[in-house]
Scaffold this motif. Sequence first.
Motif, PDB file in Angstrom:
ATOM      1  N   GLU A 165      52.241  27.665  43.442  1.00 14.75           N
ATOM      2  CA  GLU A 165      51.956  28.530  42.297  1.00 14.75           C
ATOM      3  C   GLU A 165      51.639  29.948  42.751  1.00 14.75           C
ATOM      4  N   ALA A 166      50.921  30.090  43.858  1.00 16.86           N
ATOM      5  CA  ALA A 166      50.610  31.429  44.365  1.00 16.86           C
ATOM      6  C   ALA A 166      51.882  32.173  44.755  1.00 16.86           C
ATOM      7  N   ASP A 167      52.834  31.470  45.360  1.00 12.27           N
ATOM      8  CA  ASP A 167      54.115  32.091  45.701  1.00 12.27           C
ATOM      9  C   ASP A 167      54.869  32.509  44.442  1.00 12.27           C
ATOM     10  N   HIS A 168      54.858  31.664  43.416  1.00 13.69           N
ATOM     11  CA  HIS A 168      55.531  32.000  42.166  1.00 13.69           C
ATOM     12  C   HIS A 168      54.895  33.234  41.516  1.00 13.69           C
ATOM     13  N   ILE A 169      53.571  33.302  41.510  1.00 16.87           N
ATOM     14  CA  ILE A 169      52.892  34.455  40.911  1.00 16.87           C
ATOM     15  C   ILE A 169      53.225  35.732  41.673  1.00 16.87           C
ATOM     16  N   ALA A 175      49.843  33.515  34.533  1.00 16.05           N
ATOM     17  CA  ALA A 175      49.501  33.932  35.895  1.00 16.05           C
ATOM     18  C   ALA A 175      48.030  34.303  36.022  1.00 16.05           C
ATOM     19  N   SER A 176      47.399  34.731  34.937  1.00 19.77           N
ATOM     20  CA  SER A 176      45.999  35.141  35.018  1.00 19.77           C
ATOM     21  C   SER A 176      45.089  33.976  35.388  1.00 19.77           C
ATOM     22  N   LEU A 177      45.402  32.788  34.884  1.00 17.85           N
ATOM     23  CA  LEU A 177      44.601  31.621  35.250  1.00 17.85           C
ATOM     24  C   LEU A 177      44.697  31.341  36.745  1.00 17.85           C
ATOM     25  N   GLY A 178      45.899  31.512  37.297  1.00 19.13           N
ATOM     26  CA  GLY A 178      46.050  31.343  38.733  1.00 19.13           C
ATOM     27  C   GLY A 178      45.306  32.405  39.522  1.00 19.13           C
ATOM     28  N   ARG A 179      45.262  33.629  39.018  1.00 19.70           N
ATOM     29  CA  ARG A 179      44.540  34.681  39.725  1.00 19.70           C
ATOM     30  C   ARG A 179      43.030  34.443  39.714  1.00 19.70           C
ATOM     31  N   VAL A 180      42.543  33.746  38.703  1.00 22.56           N
ATOM     32  CA  VAL A 180      41.111  33.455  38.634  1.00 22.56           C
ATOM     33  C   VAL A 180      40.734  32.325  39.587  1.00 22.56           C
ATOM     34  N   LEU A 181      41.569  31.292  39.675  1.00 27.03           N
ATOM     35  CA  LEU A 181      41.193  30.073  40.391  1.00 27.03           C
ATOM     36  C   LEU A 181      41.818  29.954  41.779  1.00 27.03           C
ATOM     37  N   LEU A 182      42.983  30.520  41.993  1.00 26.45           N
ATOM     38  CA  LEU A 182      43.723  30.250  43.224  1.00 26.45           C
ATOM     39  C   LEU A 182      43.542  31.362  44.242  1.00 26.45           C
TER      40      LEU A 182
END
Length: 242
Positions: free
Chosen positions: A98-102, A230-237
């Motif tokens: 997911e980090a790569d996708h973001i 993507a914002s949820l991933g930026r908060v948690l990942l």
Amino acid sequence: MTTTTPHAQPGSHSLRDSLPAPASVPAPVPAPTASGRPRGGRFGREVGYLLSGLPLGIAAFTLMIVGFALGVSTLILVIGLPVLAGTLAMARYLARVEADHIAVVTGRPLPARWEEPASRGAGAEAGSGGGRWKAVRDPQAWRDLAHAVLSFPVRVATFALSLTWLVGGLGGLTYGLWSWSIPRDDNDGLMDLAFGISGRGPDIAFNTALGVFLLVTAVPVVRGLTVAQASLGRVLLRRAQV
């Protein structure tokens, strides 16, 4: 008139010998765009990110829920800890994907994950019980698991809205070509149901205008859905260190 070429004396070095050996030239790297983001259609990357999120979210949600439930329920047994460690390892892999996708879709990579130096090496403790406990005690691994669970409803919503906007826009724009195949009884479509205006002409005009509206607003809508997901991933990942 003849010229003589001086021969190098023993122990002397010519200018060519003093020059360094040519280094191997690396392969050219494609230049980024002015915004620093990779080349290619941004809208296409965003649509691909949203549409691919649902199958990835289903797999991640299922694996995390099953693994967590099985690991917690068997903690009293010997297999509980390895199951939890394996679930968290899978959560870490999914978080890396997911980090790569973001990073690809937004052009901004996530912050790097902090790790203890000992945890990055292949120490003898990696396969022991202490290593498994260290993996289970890793706070970022639990945030990765939480992201896999919490992002599932977000992925469902963004997938449904983006697909509805794109398919509805194309369907409405071409409504006049295939509306004849729709079975009709006492009404003449949406215009008749909503406003009581009957006739095939108004029905085609209304659906075509609706399709144009959906296609015109597709770019900002898809962009907003991408930011939300993507914002949820930026908060948690966090991005895995290389």
